[in-house]
Design a protein around this motif. Structure first.
Motif, short mmCIF file in Angstrom:
data_model
loop_
_atom_site.label_atom_id
_atom_site.label_comp_id
_atom_site.label_asym_id
_atom_site.label_seq_id
_atom_site.Cartn_x
_atom_site.Cartn_y
_atom_site.Cartn_z
N THR A 79 9.17 4.16 1.73
CA THR A 79 8.83 3.82 0.36
C THR A 79 7.77 2.74 0.35
OG1 THR A 79 11.10 4.28 -0.34
CG2 THR A 79 9.76 3.00 -1.85
N LEU A 80 6.76 2.91 -0.50
CA LEU A 80 5.79 1.85 -0.77
C LEU A 80 6.06 1.34 -2.17
CD1 LEU A 80 2.37 3.31 0.48
CD2 LEU A 80 3.64 1.41 1.47
N ILE A 81 5.95 0.05 -2.35
CA ILE A 81 6.07 -0.55 -3.68
C ILE A 81 4.78 -1.33 -3.92
CG2 ILE A 81 7.36 -2.10 -5.18
CD1 ILE A 81 9.85 -1.44 -3.55
N SER A 82 4.13 -1.02 -5.05
CA SER A 82 2.84 -1.64 -5.35
C SER A 82 2.93 -2.48 -6.61
CB SER A 82 1.76 -0.57 -5.52
OG SER A 82 2.04 0.26 -6.64
N GLY A 83 2.05 -3.47 -6.67
CA GLY A 83 1.90 -4.30 -7.86
C GLY A 83 0.44 -4.29 -8.27
N ASP A 84 0.18 -4.14 -9.57
CA ASP A 84 -1.21 -4.01 -9.99
C ASP A 84 -1.63 -5.06 -11.01
OD1 ASP A 84 -0.53 -3.05 -12.62
OD2 ASP A 84 -0.44 -1.00 -11.86
N GLN A 85 -2.89 -4.99 -11.37
CA GLN A 85 -3.50 -5.97 -12.27
C GLN A 85 -2.92 -5.89 -13.67
OE1 GLN A 85 -5.40 -8.25 -11.06
NE2 GLN A 85 -6.02 -9.23 -12.96
N GLU A 102 8.33 3.24 -12.37
CA GLU A 102 7.46 2.11 -12.72
C GLU A 102 8.25 1.14 -13.59
OE1 GLU A 102 3.75 1.65 -15.80
OE2 GLU A 102 3.74 3.36 -14.43
N VAL A 103 8.01 -0.14 -13.37
CA VAL A 103 8.61 -1.17 -14.20
C VAL A 103 7.54 -2.24 -14.44
CG1 VAL A 103 9.57 -2.49 -12.25
CG2 VAL A 103 10.60 -2.70 -14.50
N THR A 104 7.58 -2.85 -15.63
CA THR A 104 6.64 -3.91 -15.97
C THR A 104 7.46 -5.16 -16.29
OG1 THR A 104 5.12 -2.27 -16.87
CG2 THR A 104 4.71 -4.57 -17.45
N PRO A 105 7.63 -6.07 -15.30
CA PRO A 105 8.47 -7.26 -15.53
C PRO A 105 8.00 -8.13 -16.69
CG PRO A 105 7.96 -7.00 -13.20
CD PRO A 105 7.12 -6.01 -13.94
N ILE A 106 6.71 -8.45 -16.73
CA ILE A 106 6.14 -9.23 -17.83
C ILE A 106 4.82 -8.56 -18.21
CG2 ILE A 106 5.28 -11.48 -18.60
CD1 ILE A 106 7.00 -12.76 -16.41
N THR A 109 0.78 -9.34 -17.26
CA THR A 109 0.76 -10.40 -16.24
C THR A 109 0.61 -9.74 -14.88
OG1 THR A 109 2.19 -11.80 -17.60
CG2 THR A 109 2.03 -12.35 -15.26
N PRO A 110 -0.55 -9.90 -14.24
CA PRO A 110 -0.80 -9.23 -12.96
C PRO A 110 0.27 -9.54 -11.91
CG PRO A 110 -2.80 -10.24 -13.77
CD PRO A 110 -1.68 -10.73 -14.65
N ILE A 111 0.61 -8.54 -11.12
CA ILE A 111 1.52 -8.72 -9.99
C ILE A 111 0.64 -9.05 -8.78
CG2 ILE A 111 3.26 -7.63 -8.51
CD1 ILE A 111 4.16 -8.01 -11.43
N ARG A 112 0.82 -10.24 -8.22
CA ARG A 112 -0.03 -10.70 -7.12
C ARG A 112 0.60 -10.53 -5.74
NH1 ARG A 112 -4.73 -10.76 -9.58
NH2 ARG A 112 -4.87 -12.26 -11.25
N SER A 113 1.93 -10.48 -5.69
CA SER A 113 2.61 -10.40 -4.40
C SER A 113 3.96 -9.70 -4.56
CB SER A 113 2.81 -11.81 -3.84
OG SER A 113 3.38 -11.77 -2.57
N ILE A 114 4.32 -8.92 -3.54
CA ILE A 114 5.60 -8.23 -3.52
C ILE A 114 6.20 -8.40 -2.13
CG2 ILE A 114 6.69 -5.94 -3.43
CD1 ILE A 114 4.94 -5.06 -5.68
N SER A 115 7.51 -8.59 -2.08
CA SER A 115 8.21 -8.62 -0.80
C SER A 115 9.53 -7.87 -0.97
CB SER A 115 8.48 -10.06 -0.37
OG SER A 115 9.08 -10.08 0.90
N ILE A 116 9.89 -7.13 0.08
CA ILE A 116 11.12 -6.35 0.07
C ILE A 116 12.08 -6.97 1.07
CG2 ILE A 116 12.13 -4.06 0.44
CD1 ILE A 116 9.32 -2.90 -0.08
N SER A 117 13.34 -7.11 0.69
CA SER A 117 14.34 -7.70 1.59
C SER A 117 14.50 -6.85 2.85
CB SER A 117 15.69 -7.85 0.88
OG SER A 117 16.22 -6.58 0.52
#
Length: 125
Positions: A79-85, A102-106, A109-117
């Motif tokens: 799985t890839l998880i991406s964050g966009d502008q 797809e989900v839009t947290p805020i 507001t651009p998503i600049r970084s993602i980390s998966i546990s």
């Protein structure tokens, strides 16, 4: 362009081991599959690409619709998880080669970084 160098031999005059061409704008994020069998990249051109270092070409292309700022590969490598502008977080299933959700947290507001546990159950943006 994307360039791959050997860490142990990096110097100012070192030539890359390989390069990849295909994005039409700046590459914002890049990473290797666990065993370096392939790599992925996200770009301001709104795409994520999967690259095969054996053949020096793009295997897959995912259209995100907006500039891709960050991409993370799940620990199970499927799985890839991406964050966009635009502020969207998108999930891509590599086994079925499909967009999953797809989900839009805020909003806006651009998503600049993602980390998966490490167990793949949590994502932080």
């Amino acid at each position: 362009f994307i360039f791959v160098f050997e860490v142990s031999n990096m110097s100012s005059d070192d030539k890359p081991l390989m390069s990849f061409e295909g994005h039409t704008n700046n590459v914002m994020t890049i990473g290797f599959q666990k065993f370096s069998q392939w790599l992925y990249s996200g770009s301001e051109d709104g795409t994520i690409k999967i690259w095969d270092p054996r053949f020096n070409n793009s295997l897959r292309n995912y259209d995100c619709g907006f500039s891709v700022n960050t991409v993370a590969l799940s620990p199970n490598q499927s799985t890839l998880i991406s964050g966009d502008q635009s502020g969207c977080v998108k999930v891509w299933d590599l086994e079925t080669d499909n967009f999953v959700e797809e989900v839009t947290p805020i909003p806006d507001t651009p998503i600049r970084s993602i980390s998966i546990s490490s167990d793949g159950t949590l994502v932080v943006v």
